[in-house]
Design a protein around this motif. Sequence first.
Motif, short mmCIF file in Angstrom:
data_model
loop_
_atom_site.label_atom_id
_atom_site.label_comp_id
_atom_site.label_asym_id
_atom_site.label_seq_id
_atom_site.Cartn_x
_atom_site.Cartn_y
_atom_site.Cartn_z
N PRO A 276 24.62 4.45 -36.10
CA PRO A 276 24.23 5.94 -35.58
C PRO A 276 24.59 5.85 -34.44
O PRO A 276 25.22 6.93 -33.93
N GLY A 277 24.07 4.94 -33.38
CA GLY A 277 24.10 4.82 -32.12
C GLY A 277 25.61 4.89 -31.43
O GLY A 277 26.08 5.73 -30.64
N ALA A 278 26.33 4.14 -32.24
CA ALA A 278 27.68 3.80 -31.80
C ALA A 278 28.35 5.21 -32.17
O ALA A 278 29.46 5.48 -31.56
N GLN A 279 28.17 5.78 -33.39
CA GLN A 279 28.77 6.88 -33.87
C GLN A 279 28.64 8.09 -32.65
O GLN A 279 29.16 8.85 -32.23
N THR A 280 27.26 8.00 -32.21
CA THR A 280 26.89 9.12 -31.34
C THR A 280 27.63 8.99 -30.08
O THR A 280 28.08 10.10 -29.40
#
Length: 344
Positions: free
Chosen positions: A86-90
């Motif tokens: 999720p962090g990389a996607q954000t």
Amino acid sequence: MRMSKRATTLLAVGLVGALAMAGCSKKGGGSGSSSESGGTQKQISVAFVPKLQGIPYFEAMNTGGQKAAKDLGINWIYKGSTTADPGAQTDIVKSLIQQKVDVLVVAPNDPDSMAPVLADAKAKGIHVMTSDTDAPNSVREVFVNQANTDGIGQALTDSLLEKMGGQGKYAIVSCGQTAANLNAWIDVQKKYTAEKYPKAQIVDTVYAGEDEAKAVSMAKDLMNAHPDLTGLVGECTSSAPGVAKAVREAGKVGKVFTVGLGTPQAMKPYLADGSSSAAILWNVENLGYLTAWAGKQLAEGKTLASDNQVSSDLSGVKYFSDKKELLLGDPLRITKDNVDQFNY
């Protein structure tokens, strides 16, 4: 009559100024197709951020999006992380906000953490959508849904329990623990199993992320923990082949049945040897096409109709205004008999 030197100079200056004004007028408005007024029009940019880039499912969505871009004359941007993080996607979504794309489409790994990022995009004048996976508590303007939630959950259950004789124990190997679509399908499976198949029982649900090797390992652990297990469901396109591979490697083909949400060509060898009974899916390329088309409608300020003629392959696409949901259609049951109809 002969002009004076001063008059000649003034005429030259006037001509240069007129040419400069014409040049400025021609350059204004960006690149793209010419508008009716003779100027130019900026090409609409629709950016899609998948849960994970590089797996067959989202690559097939990208293929559909690229086809739509060619047909519709838009700029399709496909950019995702190589891990379902999720962090990389954000971070990727934030970079696209900085690029000031016209429409931002996300299949969120974590819908709740994505919600404030989508709000930021909308505040900056960017249209926001979800596709494949929803963020229902966000400001998204449209959700492009691949198939009805009940339809998917029931199709998975029916295709497995038919092989299990309507009874027995089965387990689910899902992917992201916070994925809204997967969790919604699992909820349907639990309720539908209890109502329609009272002699069947879901004994466990585990989460392998988007990692096929982990899904294989978890499926083997489930079979060891429950020696009387006769069914496994792979809830996403990485765990569907994972559970089938686990059954094959455990030598339990015909004893433990599997179904899953798998892409056709990834499931083909497992459908052929019976380690998987069926894959429940939809036309993924059409989902990508519909996503790009919907983005163009938003960017142009068009209102979606209750029935939409999208393309020759996508007619009568339903839009539910109360849910702001565009529905691709019914789920498909893919077996060894029809798997070669799909090239992804």
